[in-house]
Design a protein around this motif. Structure first.
Motif, short mmCIF file in Angstrom:
data_model
loop_
_atom_site.label_atom_id
_atom_site.label_comp_id
_atom_site.label_asym_id
_atom_site.label_seq_id
_atom_site.Cartn_x
_atom_site.Cartn_y
_atom_site.Cartn_z
N UNK A 263 0.84 -1.19 0.00
CA UNK A 263 0.00 0.00 0.00
C UNK A 263 0.87 1.24 0.00
N UNK A 264 0.31 2.32 -0.56
CA UNK A 264 1.04 3.58 -0.52
C UNK A 264 0.77 4.47 -1.71
N UNK B 116 0.05 -10.06 -6.28
CA UNK B 116 0.29 -8.83 -5.55
C UNK B 116 -1.00 -8.02 -5.44
N UNK B 117 -1.33 -7.62 -4.24
CA UNK B 117 -2.50 -6.78 -3.98
C UNK B 117 -1.99 -5.42 -3.51
N UNK B 118 -2.16 -4.39 -4.36
CA UNK B 118 -1.63 -3.06 -4.04
C UNK B 118 -2.76 -2.05 -3.92
N UNK B 119 -2.76 -1.31 -2.81
CA UNK B 119 -3.77 -0.28 -2.57
C UNK B 119 -3.11 1.09 -2.62
N UNK C 129 1.30 -3.99 8.73
CA UNK C 129 0.02 -4.50 8.25
C UNK C 129 0.06 -4.82 6.76
N UNK C 130 1.18 -4.49 6.10
CA UNK C 130 1.41 -4.84 4.69
C UNK C 130 2.79 -5.46 4.57
N UNK C 131 3.04 -6.11 3.45
CA UNK C 131 4.35 -6.74 3.21
C UNK C 131 5.36 -5.75 2.64
N UNK C 132 4.86 -4.69 2.00
CA UNK C 132 5.75 -3.61 1.54
C UNK C 132 4.94 -2.33 1.46
N UNK D 29 9.74 5.13 -4.17
CA UNK D 29 10.41 4.02 -3.48
C UNK D 29 9.43 2.95 -3.03
N UNK D 30 9.89 1.71 -3.04
CA UNK D 30 9.24 0.65 -2.28
C UNK D 30 9.94 0.59 -0.93
N UNK D 31 9.16 0.40 0.13
CA UNK D 31 9.69 0.34 1.49
C UNK D 31 9.62 -1.11 1.95
N UNK D 32 10.79 -1.71 2.15
CA UNK D 32 10.89 -3.14 2.40
C UNK D 32 11.82 -3.39 3.59
N UNK D 33 11.41 -4.28 4.48
CA UNK D 33 12.27 -4.61 5.62
C UNK D 33 13.46 -5.44 5.17
N UNK D 34 14.63 -5.11 5.73
CA UNK D 34 15.84 -5.87 5.43
C UNK D 34 15.68 -7.32 5.88
#
Length: 334
Positions: A27-28, A52-55, A70-73, A278-283
């Motif tokens: 989401x974003x 992929x489900x993107x909001x 609450x989201x994966x990215x 940007x995509x925001x992704x956990x390391x």
């Protein structure tokens, strides 16, 4: 009977395949939504085991949701602040994808092609220039018939990376704007009417005579909205385009954490209101299976997805930047 049994078995197999499909939620930002939608659709043909489900809820919402996990990215057109990054439970990476133009669209009779400079634009959004027939606009557009009607400012109502890019630009060309409103994904607008998402702002402009607002280039072209040529740092009026955004991107100084601004760059042919997203992704990924699929998708995005950017009015990242980003993607742990 045999046909019925076979049909039933086929249905069960289809249901089983569908139920086994992994869902990755994001989401974003609405700024890159057209290209992300294209990527997700195309990637489904490459790997049918994942969807992929993107909001598109705005960059502010994307930042909040990835922080809350609450989201994966997440996705954002404005880089996260040090303060927000410090709230993350683990290290959060900024993965740049494409760059695009934020354009100044308007709705006036005849839809003439306008030229505007930064100080004039700032004065409009500060509420100091209130008529389309104002001398500051007329002087930059000789021979253009400008109506004596009120200007209606339209801006984003939600937390938005498009707003961050736009207000980053206004702050760079107007000290008054920097003091009054500043730059952020959400600011206290001196005047105007809010619209949700790029689509909401485009819709408000389209239905409101006298309106002016800012949207991502793809939304302006999709809605057949005119947009202005803007005076850049070198003193030239530049049309927003793939080439002028690429020129702006080429002059950007990109640090190791990939958080950077590319507004008002020095290039002769650079469009002044451009930004990356940007995509925001956990390391460190909590879900190993999802983390693996997300990394596989990101690798595909830089090898194949970047080739699709130009067709939707986005500038792909330069090859050297793509190589740096792929190296960072390779560090993601799952």
């Amino acid at each position: 009977m045999k046909k019925i049994l076979l049909a039933g078995l086929a249905g069960l197999l289809t249901f089983g395949a569908a139920s086994a499909q992994m869902l990755i939620n994001g989401a974003g930002a609405t700024f890159p939504q057209p290209i992300y939608t294209k990527w997700f659709d195309e990637y489904a043909k490459v790997d049918s085991s994942v969807r992929f489900n993107y909001q598109g809820i705005g960059s502010g919402g994307g930042q909040k949701q990835i922080l809350a996990e609450t989201v994966d990215f997440g996705a954002s057109d404005g880089p996260m602040s040090d303060e927000n990054l410090a709230k993350a439970p683990r290290k959060l990476l900024h993965i740049p994808t494409v760059a695009g133009a934020v354009v100044v669209s308007y709705n006036i009779p005849g839809a003439p092609k306008l030229k505007l400079d930064g100080p004039t634009l700032a004065s409009i959004f500060l509420g100091k220039i209130r008529k389309w027939s104002d001398a500051a606009i007329k002087s930059q557009n000789p021979g253009v018939s400008l109506p004596d009607i009120d200007i209606l400012v339209v801006h984003r109502s939600d937390g938005s990376g498009t707003t961050y890019i736009f207000t980053d630009y206004l702050s760079s060309v107007s000290d008054e704007w920097a003091k009054v409103a500043g730059k952020n994904t959400s600011v206290n607008w001196p005047v105007g009417l809010g619209g949700k998402g790029n689509a909401g702002v485009a819709g408000q402009i389209k239905q409101s005579p006298g309106a002016i607002g800012y949207v991502e280039l793809a939304y302006a072209t999709q809605n057949k909205l005119p947009y202005a040529d803007l005076k850049n740092k070198a003193g030239h009026y530049i049309t927003p385009s793939l080439d002028s955004v690429t020129e702006a991107l080429a002059s950007a100084n990109i640090p190791d954490d990939f958080r950077f601004s590319m507004v008002n760059p020095p290039g002769d042919k650079a469009y002044p209101i451009a930004g990356t997203t940007w995509l925001l992704v956990y390391l460190e990924q909590k879900d190993a299976a999802k983390g693996k699929k997300l990394v596989e998708f990101l690798r595909w995005a830089y090898s194949e997805g970047e080739k699709m950017a130009a067709g939707l009015d986005y500038a792909p990242l330069p090859a050297n930047v793509q190589a740096r980003v792929l190296q960072r993607v390779g560090e993601i742990k799952y």
